[in-house]
Design a protein around this motif. Structure first.
Motif, PDB file in Angstrom:
ATOM      1  N   LEU A  17       0.821  -1.210   0.000  1.00  8.89           N
ATOM      2  CA  LEU A  17       0.000   0.000   0.000  1.00  8.89           C
ATOM      3  C   LEU A  17       0.855   1.261   0.000  1.00  8.89           C
ATOM      4  O   LEU A  17       0.586   2.216  -0.749  1.00  8.89           O
ATOM      5  CB  LEU A  17      -0.931  -0.012   1.215  1.00  8.89           C
ATOM      6  CG  LEU A  17      -1.977  -1.135   1.252  1.00  8.89           C
ATOM      7  CD1 LEU A  17      -2.748  -1.105   2.556  1.00  8.89           C
ATOM      8  CD2 LEU A  17      -2.926  -1.021   0.066  1.00  8.89           C
ATOM      9  N   PHE A  20       2.815   2.678  -3.480  1.00  4.20           N
ATOM     10  CA  PHE A  20       2.215   3.575  -4.467  1.00  4.20           C
ATOM     11  C   PHE A  20       2.443   5.038  -4.112  1.00  4.20           C
ATOM     12  O   PHE A  20       2.565   5.887  -5.000  1.00  4.20           O
ATOM     13  CB  PHE A  20       0.721   3.289  -4.599  1.00  4.20           C
ATOM     14  CG  PHE A  20       0.419   1.983  -5.279  1.00  4.20           C
ATOM     15  CD1 PHE A  20       0.599   1.835  -6.644  1.00  4.20           C
ATOM     16  CD2 PHE A  20      -0.028   0.882  -4.544  1.00  4.20           C
ATOM     17  CE1 PHE A  20       0.318   0.628  -7.280  1.00  4.20           C
ATOM     18  CE2 PHE A  20      -0.304  -0.322  -5.170  1.00  4.20           C
ATOM     19  CZ  PHE A  20      -0.127  -0.456  -6.540  1.00  4.20           C
ATOM     20  N   GLY A 186       1.995  -0.179 -12.613  1.00  3.04           N
ATOM     21  CA  GLY A 186       1.977  -0.449 -11.182  1.00  3.04           C
ATOM     22  C   GLY A 186       0.808  -1.303 -10.743  1.00  3.04           C
ATOM     23  O   GLY A 186       0.980  -2.444 -10.307  1.00  3.04           O
ATOM     24  N   ILE A 187      -0.402  -0.771 -10.870  1.00  2.00           N
ATOM     25  CA  ILE A 187      -1.574  -1.467 -10.347  1.00  2.00           C
ATOM     26  C   ILE A 187      -1.812  -2.798 -11.058  1.00  2.00           C
ATOM     27  O   ILE A 187      -1.998  -3.839 -10.413  1.00  2.00           O
ATOM     28  CB  ILE A 187      -2.827  -0.574 -10.460  1.00  2.00           C
ATOM     29  CG1 ILE A 187      -2.679   0.657  -9.560  1.00  2.00           C
ATOM     30  CG2 ILE A 187      -4.077  -1.354 -10.076  1.00  2.00           C
ATOM     31  CD1 ILE A 187      -3.834   1.630  -9.646  1.00  2.00           C
ATOM     32  N   ALA A 188      -1.762  -2.794 -12.386  1.00  3.77           N
ATOM     33  CA  ALA A 188      -2.044  -4.023 -13.147  1.00  3.77           C
ATOM     34  C   ALA A 188      -1.042  -5.139 -12.843  1.00  3.77           C
ATOM     35  O   ALA A 188      -1.444  -6.264 -12.509  1.00  3.77           O
ATOM     36  CB  ALA A 188      -2.077  -3.719 -14.646  1.00  3.77           C
ATOM     37  N   CYS A 190       0.829  -5.420 -10.288  1.00  2.00           N
ATOM     38  CA  CYS A 190       0.732  -5.743  -8.866  1.00  2.00           C
ATOM     39  C   CYS A 190      -0.421  -6.717  -8.616  1.00  2.00           C
ATOM     40  O   CYS A 190      -0.262  -7.717  -7.903  1.00  2.00           O
ATOM     41  CB  CYS A 190       0.524  -4.453  -8.063  1.00  2.00           C
ATOM     42  SG  CYS A 190       0.784  -4.651  -6.295  1.00  2.00           S
ATOM     43  N   ILE A 191      -1.561  -6.432  -9.206  1.00  3.19           N
ATOM     44  CA  ILE A 191      -2.717  -7.323  -9.071  1.00  3.19           C
ATOM     45  C   ILE A 191      -2.420  -8.684  -9.692  1.00  3.19           C
ATOM     46  O   ILE A 191      -2.770  -9.731  -9.129  1.00  3.19           O
ATOM     47  CB  ILE A 191      -3.955  -6.689  -9.737  1.00  3.19           C
ATOM     48  CG1 ILE A 191      -4.400  -5.454  -8.946  1.00  3.19           C
ATOM     49  CG2 ILE A 191      -5.098  -7.700  -9.828  1.00  3.19           C
ATOM     50  CD1 ILE A 191      -5.537  -4.685  -9.590  1.00  3.19           C
ATOM     51  N   SER A 257       4.635  -2.078  -6.551  1.00  4.35           N
ATOM     52  CA  SER A 257       3.846  -0.900  -6.189  1.00  4.35           C
ATOM     53  C   SER A 257       4.721   0.342  -6.068  1.00  4.35           C
ATOM     54  O   SER A 257       4.298   1.445  -6.420  1.00  4.35           O
ATOM     55  CB  SER A 257       3.091  -1.149  -4.875  1.00  4.35           C
ATOM     56  OG  SER A 257       3.986  -1.251  -3.780  1.00  4.35           O
TER      57      SER A 257
END
Length: 467
Positions: A17, A20, A186-188, A190-191, A257
């Motif tokens: 968390l 980011f 980052g988000i993609a 990471c997921i 992240s």
């Protein structure tokens, strides 16, 4: 789950968390913030034992300043000797370090040895540039010798501070000075890296509940039949894999992240080492062409290939990948042997020492060269003589035996004590050791037979020509 594992999980979740937010910081602020977060984690989990890591850092910095030419070997000796002291501190009347302090110390050892090698490379290349009047061709080398503050900031950077993965100082500097971190993926990714973690975690808890490790140490366990005892190690290694798959995928997500280890795909990055080509030269000059990035530099596990690769030697490549890079670059080349099996044995011995002083580590790691020798013998003497279909069948059998070999070696890794490990191995009649020796023997016999036939054929040809 143990209290320590819950703390690890909390640190991993918080790191993902927080990562980011670091994308919004300038290089100087990012350095300070990462250092403060890392020190907070270290002091909160290690307390007074934080001094061990600090002494290791200061000692490495001093060695680099005094003699950069010998820094690689001196830093290896210093950090490994301090590891010995760290593990025997109770002999000197000092308190036992926490598991968190041990995790930090292990990763810090890798970082300090790598740093010393990077500084040595930097000075060596500078001398070559001066003498030859040519620009260094080394990929992503240091631009300056790190100061004490630089080294401390790198050492206590919160990213992977106790969970890994290992990353070089240059990777850390590239992270600090990313030109546009918010534009990086980052988000993609990471997921994508986290999507299987709940599955791994659930499988770990479920199978660990049904097959607890502690049961292996009981007399009741030995009363079960051979098949039950044999299958138990398969379940234990499965639990072991699920635990580390979940932890390492989570640790990688923490790097992703924050953007650490993000390079263009054209850089051909390797886990632990980073780019292998000067990626700035690879980026397309066309501004309309999007640059593709990856996080190979911080990839620590390839779950699919770790399970389904065929060979024992290949299995190591996909497991704890950043540490494998470290071993391959700083230990394997300096082994006092020439043959692959013996050099691998030396590397595994160093790896066992790095992990700890428990006899189970050494029994397990030193079984790997035996398995490598066995598969090499069978490949050269049997597989090479088979057709495509035969080789396919051979590979499936090879894969099955590889997995059983890792099941077998895992028992030493988790049981730790020599007595517990040998008791379990003896309960299944040292089956993997026996299979390995049989494979080596069969390989030698077949190889000898082929030599005899080749010699006979040559003699017949010679006689024919003479007649």
């Amino acid at each position: 789950m143990s209290p320590e594992e819950i703390v690890y999980l909390e640190i991993l979740a918080a790191s993902i968390l927080v990562g980011f937010l670091f994308r919004y910081l300038s290089p100087s602020v990012k350095r300070v913030a990462a250092l403060l977060v890392g020190l907070t984690i270290t002091i909160a989990t290690c307390g007074i034992h934080t001094l061990h890591s600090l002494i290791t850092v200061l000692g490495t910095w001093l060695l680099i300043k005094i003699n950069w030419r010998s820094a690689p070997s001196l830093s290896l000796a210093w950090t490994f000797l301090y590891l010995l002291f760290f593990r025997l501190v109770t002999w000197f009347g000092l308190p036992q370090p926490t598991p968190f302090a041990n995790a930090i110390q292990l990763l810090l050892t890798l970082k300090m040895v790598s740093l010393a090698n990077e500084v040595h490379s930097y000075h060596s290349e500078k001398k070559k540039e001066v003498s030859s009047f040519t620009k260094s061709t080394v990929v992503r080398s240091l631009s300056h010798e790190p100061s004490l503050y630089d080294i401390i900031a790198y050492s206590y950077c919160y990213v992977g501070i106790m969970t890994g993965p290992f990353f070089r100082y240059q990777t850390y500097m590239d992270w600090l000075h990313q030109s546009s971190p918010l534009s990086l993926p980052g988000i993609a990714p990471c997921i994508q890296r986290l999507q299987m973690v709940p599955v791994y975690g659930a499988l770990f808890l479920a199978v660990n509940y049904v097959f607890p490790l502690s049961y292996v140490r009981t007399e009741e366990f030995l009363e079960h039949n051979y098949f039950y005892r044999f299958v138990y190690m398969i379940a234990i290694f499965f639990v072991f894999r699920m635990r580390f798959y979940a932890a390492w995928c989570g640790a990688e997500a923490g790097c992703i992240s924050a953007g650490l280890g993000c390079y263009p795909k054209e850089a051909l990055s390797k886990p632990g080492g980073g780019p292998t080509v000067n990626y700035n030269l690879c980026v397309s000059p066309d501004p309309d062409t999007a640059v593709e990035y990856d996080f190979k530099t911080i990839q620590n596990i390839d779950c699919y290939n770790a399970d389904f690769c065929v060979k024992v030697r290949h299995g190591m490549r996909y497991w704890n990948m950043t540490v494998q890079w470290w071993l391959h670059n700083y230990i394997y080349p300096n082994a006092p042997f020439r043959t692959y099996a013996l050099r691998a044995g030396w590397t595994m011995l160093i790896s066992a020492y790095w992990h700890g002083l428990h006899a189970g580590y050494y029994l397990s790691f030193l079984t790997i060269p035996l398995c490598i020798a066995a598969e090499t013998a069978m490949e050269a003497s049997v597989r090479a003589r088979l057709g495509p279909k035969g080789q396919s069948i051979f590979d499936w059998i090879h894969w099955f035996l590889k997995m059983r070999a890792y099941d077998y070696m895992c028992m030493g890794f988790v049981l730790l004590k020599a007595s517990d490990t040998i008791n379990y191995w003896s309960s299944i009649y040292f089956i993997i050791h026996i299979v390995a020796f049989v494979c080596i023997g069969v390989g030698q016999i077949i190889k000898g037979g082929r030599k005899d036939r080749s010699t006979g054929e040559k003699e017949n040809v010679t006689r024919g020509k003479a007649e």
